[in-house]
Design a protein around this motif. Sequence first.
Motif, PDB file in Angstrom:
ATOM      1  N   ASP A 109       0.832  -1.205   0.000  1.00 57.18           N
ATOM      2  CA  ASP A 109       0.000   0.000   0.000  1.00 57.18           C
ATOM      3  C   ASP A 109       0.865   1.253   0.000  1.00 57.18           C
ATOM      4  O   ASP A 109       0.563   2.238  -0.690  1.00 57.18           O
ATOM      5  CB  ASP A 109      -0.922   0.007   1.224  1.00 57.18           C
TER       6      ASP A 109
ATOM      7  N   ARG B 299      -4.020  -2.104  -8.585  1.00 66.37           N
ATOM      8  CA  ARG B 299      -4.478  -2.095  -7.192  1.00 66.37           C
ATOM      9  C   ARG B 299      -5.046  -0.716  -6.819  1.00 66.37           C
ATOM     10  O   ARG B 299      -6.088  -0.612  -6.153  1.00 66.37           O
ATOM     11  CB  ARG B 299      -3.319  -2.456  -6.256  1.00 66.37           C
TER      12      ARG B 299
ATOM     13  N   ARG C 230      -8.868  -0.106  -5.637  1.00 59.81           N
ATOM     14  CA  ARG C 230      -9.156   0.500  -4.330  1.00 59.81           C
ATOM     15  C   ARG C 230     -10.054   1.725  -4.491  1.00 59.81           C
ATOM     16  O   ARG C 230     -10.987   1.937  -3.716  1.00 59.81           O
ATOM     17  CB  ARG C 230      -7.845   0.895  -3.655  1.00 59.81           C
TER      18      ARG C 230
ATOM     19  N   HIS D 211     -13.040  -1.934  -4.679  1.00 60.25           N
ATOM     20  CA  HIS D 211     -12.649  -3.344  -4.677  1.00 60.25           C
ATOM     21  C   HIS D 211     -11.357  -3.483  -3.877  1.00 60.25           C
ATOM     22  O   HIS D 211     -10.244  -3.404  -4.410  1.00 60.25           O
ATOM     23  CB  HIS D 211     -12.467  -3.857  -6.107  1.00 60.25           C
ATOM     24  N   LYS D 212     -11.508  -3.715  -2.578  1.00 61.68           N
ATOM     25  CA  LYS D 212     -10.347  -3.738  -1.679  1.00 61.68           C
ATOM     26  C   LYS D 212      -9.555  -5.036  -1.765  1.00 61.68           C
ATOM     27  O   LYS D 212      -8.353  -5.049  -1.543  1.00 61.68           O
ATOM     28  CB  LYS D 212     -10.799  -3.518  -0.232  1.00 61.68           C
ATOM     29  N   HIS D 213     -10.245  -6.132  -2.050  1.00 62.86           N
ATOM     30  CA  HIS D 213      -9.605  -7.446  -1.958  1.00 62.86           C
ATOM     31  C   HIS D 213      -9.128  -7.894  -3.338  1.00 62.86           C
ATOM     32  O   HIS D 213      -9.847  -8.585  -4.066  1.00 62.86           O
ATOM     33  CB  HIS D 213     -10.572  -8.465  -1.351  1.00 62.86           C
TER      34      HIS D 213
ATOM     35  N   LYS E 257     -17.315   3.938  -6.207  1.00 62.84           N
ATOM     36  CA  LYS E 257     -17.030   3.277  -4.932  1.00 62.84           C
ATOM     37  C   LYS E 257     -18.266   3.270  -4.045  1.00 62.84           C
ATOM     38  O   LYS E 257     -18.593   2.246  -3.412  1.00 62.84           O
ATOM     39  CB  LYS E 257     -15.879   4.003  -4.232  1.00 62.84           C
TER      40      LYS E 257
ATOM     41  N   ARG F  92     -20.428  -0.076  -2.896  1.00 62.62           N
ATOM     42  CA  ARG F  92     -20.664  -0.388  -1.485  1.00 62.62           C
ATOM     43  C   ARG F  92     -22.158  -0.604  -1.224  1.00 62.62           C
ATOM     44  O   ARG F  92     -22.553  -1.560  -0.537  1.00 62.62           O
ATOM     45  CB  ARG F  92     -20.132   0.748  -0.610  1.00 62.62           C
TER      46      ARG F  92
END
Length: 338
Positions: A67, A108, A112, A116-118, A325, A329
């Motif tokens: 990160d 990534r 993010r 999509h965090k994962h 985002k 969610r």
Amino acid sequence: MIIGSHKDEVIKNIEEKVAEQDFNSKVEVDDASLSRDEKNALVDEFIANSKTLKKRVDTLCARAITDSVSRMVNRKTRVEGAKNIIGITSGAIITSNHFNPLDSTIVRTAMRKTGHKHMRIVSQETNLAMGGLLGYIMKNADTIPLPSQKERRSEFFAEKIRQELKKNSVILIYPEQEMWFNYRKPRPPKRGAYYYAAENNVPIISCFVEIRDTDEMDNGEFYKTEYVIHILKPIYPDPNKSARENSFIMMETDYQQKIEAYEKAYSKKLVYDFEDSDIAGWIGRNASMAKSTTLAPMSVVEEHKRKSAERKVRRSERRECKKVKRKTRISRIFRKRR
């Protein structure tokens, strides 16, 4: 950011492979050369360690490092087309061009920013042999090693992909296979990524990274570069077709989208004839052609207008990413309640 050495040899290898129309072969000169037994041992060790407490701690540490690196590398990275993946709350396979050891941080960053965090990253098993900080990240930062042996792929890899997609993770697979350093052009893909998407009935999130040269030198041979990641239209499997049929159709659709993105980004037709400008940031073999000697400096007014226009575009893209985002969610919340 230039990682690794012998770039002159790597570029020569790229030029030779282009002449042979061989777009998926290895061109790096420092990659580990391992026997079949050594590769198996690396994958076995990865699997054995995957459920240990040490692995969990290492994963958390590697994520924190990644990160941090992502923020550093992508301070000026732009995300275009975020609205194309509004509504994708399931697992998905991401495809992108592969040109740098850190290009996964670009993807990534985009994921993010769009909720999509994962994200998991499929990596060649030989990368598990890397040492130092980069090797630590390769082993622990949400990577899934791809065994070169077919039987190992079916017994470990396919099941791991299925499990992650079931958890609604997005998985980055490079269909070009090998990394070609700073090569701008999209290369013909291999079919694996699309087969796994079709087999698990998830979409392809199609991406293309545009590489832009700056006027600031990185070293004696290269200018620094900046990135624009283009999120293209998602590609869904047809429920009336088999996984095999879908994989070919999805692969061709993705390739054509990446070609169109390349041609729009660089305002030129895609032709697989090698030229120095194919390698982003490279001064080239004729140093007298360097930008610093050919570009007239901008006036203060022109520079102000350019920066003002860039800020406006970045603000618009940030707003779009936040909107996507937020909607992602909300969609996930409603999906869980059903």
